[in-house]
Design a protein around this motif. Structure first.
Motif, PDB file in Angstrom:
ATOM      1  N   SER A   1      39.282  -5.794 -15.727  1.00 33.89           N
ATOM      2  CA  SER A   1      40.052  -5.907 -14.490  1.00 33.89           C
ATOM      3  C   SER A   1      39.131  -6.410 -13.389  1.00 33.89           C
ATOM      4  O   SER A   1      38.002  -5.930 -13.246  1.00 33.89           O
ATOM      5  CB  SER A   1      40.642  -4.539 -14.096  1.00 33.89           C
ATOM      6  N   ILE A   2      39.601  -7.384 -12.621  1.00 31.42           N
ATOM      7  CA  ILE A   2      38.849  -7.914 -11.489  1.00 31.42           C
ATOM      8  C   ILE A   2      39.742  -7.827 -10.258  1.00 31.42           C
ATOM      9  O   ILE A   2      40.815  -8.437 -10.218  1.00 31.42           O
ATOM     10  CB  ILE A   2      38.411  -9.364 -11.732  1.00 31.42           C
ATOM     11  N   SER A   3      39.307  -7.066  -9.268  1.00 33.85           N
ATOM     12  CA  SER A   3      40.095  -6.850  -8.045  1.00 33.85           C
ATOM     13  C   SER A   3      39.249  -7.288  -6.853  1.00 33.85           C
ATOM     14  O   SER A   3      38.250  -6.642  -6.523  1.00 33.85           O
ATOM     15  CB  SER A   3      40.490  -5.375  -7.906  1.00 33.85           C
ATOM     16  N   VAL A   4      39.643  -8.383  -6.213  1.00 29.81           N
ATOM     17  CA  VAL A   4      38.880  -8.945  -5.101  1.00 29.81           C
ATOM     18  C   VAL A   4      39.220  -8.218  -3.807  1.00 29.81           C
ATOM     19  O   VAL A   4      40.391  -7.970  -3.511  1.00 29.81           O
ATOM     20  CB  VAL A   4      39.162 -10.455  -4.970  1.00 29.81           C
ATOM     21  N   ASP A   5      38.175  -7.855  -3.054  1.00 29.40           N
ATOM     22  CA  ASP A   5      38.355  -7.201  -1.751  1.00 29.40           C
ATOM     23  C   ASP A   5      39.261  -5.985  -1.881  1.00 29.40           C
ATOM     24  O   ASP A   5      40.166  -5.771  -1.066  1.00 29.40           O
ATOM     25  CB  ASP A   5      38.921  -8.200  -0.739  1.00 29.40           C
TER      26      ASP A   5
ATOM     27  N   VAL B   1      30.892  -2.614  -8.375  1.00 27.69           N
ATOM     28  CA  VAL B   1      31.427  -2.848  -7.030  1.00 27.69           C
ATOM     29  C   VAL B   1      30.377  -3.611  -6.235  1.00 27.69           C
ATOM     30  O   VAL B   1      29.195  -3.233  -6.232  1.00 27.69           O
ATOM     31  CB  VAL B   1      31.766  -1.518  -6.324  1.00 27.69           C
ATOM     32  N   TYR B   2      30.796  -4.669  -5.552  1.00 26.89           N
ATOM     33  CA  TYR B   2      29.856  -5.501  -4.815  1.00 26.89           C
ATOM     34  C   TYR B   2      29.851  -5.180  -3.326  1.00 26.89           C
ATOM     35  O   TYR B   2      30.880  -4.829  -2.742  1.00 26.89           O
ATOM     36  CB  TYR B   2      30.177  -6.983  -5.046  1.00 26.89           C
ATOM     37  N   LEU B   3      28.653  -5.328  -2.706  1.00 26.94           N
ATOM     38  CA  LEU B   3      28.447  -4.928  -1.320  1.00 26.94           C
ATOM     39  C   LEU B   3      27.772  -6.047  -0.519  1.00 26.94           C
ATOM     40  O   LEU B   3      26.913  -5.790   0.318  1.00 26.94           O
ATOM     41  CB  LEU B   3      27.583  -3.663  -1.275  1.00 26.94           C
ATOM     42  N   ASN B   4      28.189  -7.286  -0.755  1.00 26.99           N
ATOM     43  CA  ASN B   4      27.540  -8.436  -0.123  1.00 26.99           C
ATOM     44  C   ASN B   4      28.505  -9.147   0.819  1.00 26.99           C
ATOM     45  O   ASN B   4      29.484  -9.754   0.375  1.00 26.99           O
ATOM     46  CB  ASN B   4      27.055  -9.418  -1.198  1.00 26.99           C
TER      47      ASN B   4
ATOM     48  N   GLY C   1      33.412  -5.571  -1.616  1.00 27.85           N
ATOM     49  CA  GLY C   1      34.708  -4.975  -1.897  1.00 27.85           C
ATOM     50  C   GLY C   1      35.320  -5.364  -3.219  1.00 27.85           C
ATOM     51  O   GLY C   1      36.336  -4.785  -3.638  1.00 27.85           O
ATOM     52  N   THR C   2      34.727  -6.340  -3.934  1.00 34.64           N
ATOM     53  CA  THR C   2      35.256  -6.733  -5.245  1.00 34.64           C
ATOM     54  C   THR C   2      34.896  -5.677  -6.284  1.00 34.64           C
ATOM     55  O   THR C   2      33.765  -5.208  -6.347  1.00 34.64           O
ATOM     56  CB  THR C   2      34.711  -8.100  -5.667  1.00 34.64           C
ATOM     57  N   ILE C   3      35.883  -5.304  -7.102  1.00 34.99           N
ATOM     58  CA  ILE C   3      35.722  -4.275  -8.133  1.00 34.99           C
ATOM     59  C   ILE C   3      35.945  -4.911  -9.496  1.00 34.99           C
ATOM     60  O   ILE C   3      36.959  -5.575  -9.719  1.00 34.99           O
ATOM     61  CB  ILE C   3      36.727  -3.128  -7.944  1.00 34.99           C
TER      62      ILE C   3
END
Length: 227
Positions: A31-35, A146-149, A185-187
């Motif tokens: 699963s890819i969830s943007v923002d 989870v990305y924080l950039n 915010g991408t998970i």
């Protein structure tokens, strides 16, 4: 904002996100969830990342326990394990526990424990293709990133590349690989045993959280801890 208020906000807003993640795992295994991470939590985690001293990050290795080694040919990133002893990390762990509860309830995965760390890729750092778990180990079951950039562009590199074992007809898949830009915010959630993946070299500082849900593989009185 207090931790309890943040946690209350997270628990109230996640049902549709968790449903989407669960449906994607059933349909595709990832699963890819943007923002998609709640804004309050993203803000807290970004603040913590900015406040962490450089020396708290340690060179990441491969393997576990006695098999753990540093190998610059495979990965060059740094990590800092998350203990939950701050407002931000406590809220993050609460969010992960909520996801764990939802997936166990709806998909009967039997997820038992969770471990996670902050990761830092400096300029030029990478992680070659690998799996988070080997088939049959019964260890890590589900991987979460989870990305924080903030303001990450395609020119900044550092993409996560996921390699499905079978070709899939999808707009985000080209040459049988899935490319994920590490924007705040991408998970990303995927079955740990099923998907080889890698991190391409970053061209500026790149921060993320990597986490894994595990089964209970303790036997008798021998406890198998998360980390």
């Amino acid at each position: 904002m207090s931790l309890s208020l943040v946690q209350s906000t997270l628990l109230g807003d996640n049902s549709s996100l968790f449903e989407s993640i669960a449906n994607n795992l059933v349909d595709k295994g990832y699963s890819i969830s943007v923002d998609a991470l709640p804004e309050n939590l993203t803000t807290l985690l970004l603040q913590q990342i900015n406040e962490l001293p450089d020396e708290i990050f340690k060179r990441a290795g491969i393997g576990r326990a006695k098999d753990h080694v540093i190998n610059d040919a495979i990965r060059t990133d740094e990590i800092c394990w998350i203990t939950g002893n701050s407002e931000a990390s406590g809220a993050w762990i609460k969010w992960a526990e909520s996801l764990q509860y939802y997936l166990n309830k709806h998909l009967f995965l039997g997820l038992f424990s969770f471990e996670s760390h902050f990761s830092h890729y400096g300029k030029g750092d990478f992680y070659k293709q690998h799996r988070d778990a080997f088939k049959g180990e019964g260890n890590r079951v589900l991987s979460v990133v989870v990305y924080l950039n903030q303001d990450w562009s395609l020119d900044d590199g550092g993409e996560l590349i996921i390699y499905p074992e079978q070709a899939v007809d999808s707009g985000i898949i080209a040459d049988n690989k899935i490319t994920v830009t590490p924007s705040a915010g991408t998970i990303v959630v995927f079955l740990s045993e099923e998907f080889p993946h890698e991190v391409l070299p970053a061209l500026r500082d790149r921060y993320a959280i990597a986490g894994w849900f595990r089964l209970n593989t303790s036997i008798a009185n021998n406890i198998d801890p998360p980390s």
